[in-house]
Design a protein around this motif. Sequence first.
Motif, PDB file in Angstrom:
ATOM      1  N   ARG A   8       6.841  15.042  35.638  1.00  0.00           N
ATOM      2  CA  ARG A   8       5.805  16.057  35.848  1.00  0.00           C
ATOM      3  C   ARG A   8       6.255  17.087  36.886  1.00  0.00           C
ATOM      4  O   ARG A   8       6.142  18.293  36.660  1.00  0.00           O
ATOM      5  CB  ARG A   8       4.527  15.364  36.300  1.00  0.00           C
ATOM      6  CG  ARG A   8       3.308  16.251  36.226  1.00  0.00           C
ATOM      7  CD  ARG A   8       2.108  15.417  36.580  1.00  0.00           C
ATOM      8  NE  ARG A   8       0.889  16.164  36.631  1.00  0.00           N
ATOM      9  CZ  ARG A   8      -0.215  15.694  37.201  1.00  0.00           C
ATOM     10  NH1 ARG A   8      -0.211  14.500  37.765  1.00  0.00           N
ATOM     11  NH2 ARG A   8      -1.306  16.408  37.221  1.00  0.00           N
ATOM     12  N   THR A 167      -9.815  20.737  32.098  1.00  0.00           N
ATOM     13  CA  THR A 167      -8.462  20.597  32.651  1.00  0.00           C
ATOM     14  C   THR A 167      -7.486  21.158  31.622  1.00  0.00           C
ATOM     15  O   THR A 167      -7.517  20.761  30.456  1.00  0.00           O
ATOM     16  CB  THR A 167      -8.159  19.115  32.931  1.00  0.00           C
ATOM     17  OG1 THR A 167      -9.039  18.681  33.965  1.00  0.00           O
ATOM     18  CG2 THR A 167      -6.707  18.924  33.378  1.00  0.00           C
ATOM     19  N   VAL A 169      -3.554  21.981  30.401  1.00  0.00           N
ATOM     20  CA  VAL A 169      -2.142  21.655  30.573  1.00  0.00           C
ATOM     21  C   VAL A 169      -1.365  22.323  29.441  1.00  0.00           C
ATOM     22  O   VAL A 169      -1.732  22.223  28.274  1.00  0.00           O
ATOM     23  CB  VAL A 169      -1.929  20.121  30.683  1.00  0.00           C
ATOM     24  CG1 VAL A 169      -2.609  19.369  29.582  1.00  0.00           C
ATOM     25  CG2 VAL A 169      -0.464  19.760  30.756  1.00  0.00           C
ATOM     26  N   THR A 251      -1.647  13.466  33.982  1.00  0.00           N
ATOM     27  CA  THR A 251      -2.725  14.445  34.173  1.00  0.00           C
ATOM     28  C   THR A 251      -4.088  13.806  33.912  1.00  0.00           C
ATOM     29  O   THR A 251      -5.034  13.978  34.688  1.00  0.00           O
ATOM     30  CB  THR A 251      -2.519  15.641  33.213  1.00  0.00           C
ATOM     31  OG1 THR A 251      -1.224  16.200  33.448  1.00  0.00           O
ATOM     32  CG2 THR A 251      -3.576  16.718  33.423  1.00  0.00           C
TER      33      THR A 251
END
Length: 272
Positions: A8, A167, A169, A251
């Motif tokens: 990450r 959220t 990503v 995440t």
Amino acid sequence: MATPRDLRAALLVKPGSRVRLEKLDPGATHGFDKESAAPLLDRQLARLTESQDRLWAEAKRSVLIVLQGIDAAGKDGTIQKVMESFNPQGCTVSAFKVPSTDELAHDYLWRIHKRVPGKGEIGIFNRSHYEDVLVVRVHDLVPSKVWKARYDQINAFEQHLADNGTTIVKFFLSIDRDEQRARFQARYDDPTRHWKFSMGDLEERKLWDEYQAAFDEALTRTSTAAAPWYVIPANRKWFRNLAVASILADTLADLRPRYPAGEDLPPNLVIE
Ligand code: AMP
Ligand code: MG
């Protein structure tokens, strides 16, 4: 030894940093090898299954996954492999193609906003609003003044979603020119995959450098704390899958979705 948890930080586009894809190696494997990656991937997929179950049960927040990459970068394959861990209930996939007349009659975020995930859902975008600073820029589909204003608009839109419980990503799947050549050839050589290939793909391939410049600018200008980009070395499918799965699993774990307590239930209930 590298662990999936390292990926990450290693693959994040740090907000404010300048991306130059030509400096990154699409064949990188960050110390992993194909054999040992398989059980690691299974572990990440199991983590994803667990987190999604909680997220869906909690029904308070949502997760938006954006996939971008040049033709044949592996967007479809990533969805197939990584997203198999999700319960289809609670998961939506949206593919954004050439806009329809109706879509073109509206602002470019109109069709996008309609597809963002609701509470408890994970939404996957196969291409996205980023096409409006990529293909649109490369082909001069709107004046440069118009697409240049869009980076800030996109950041504001994504911030708005984040502020409202989503959220975000974003994965950019990075392959090199020769890998694209090999994948196109494989599609051409296999009649069951002709539907994935057109002569138009070869016209787009001629614009490789223009696309790389458009990717560089989009990644540089729109990786934010609220909606970070990860550049995934994607020449090797097994590494791509491991990287995407583990970044997603980390995440989702950070969100700590919780099973709701449920309504007040009497103690020691025995159902007859
Ligand atoms: P595929 O992903 O192979 O199904 O192809 C979808 C095509 O739609 C790609 O060539 C994209 O560049 C194109 N596309 C997606 N969004 C837009 C857009 N906003 N404007 C123009 N072309 C687009
Ligand atoms: Mg295509």
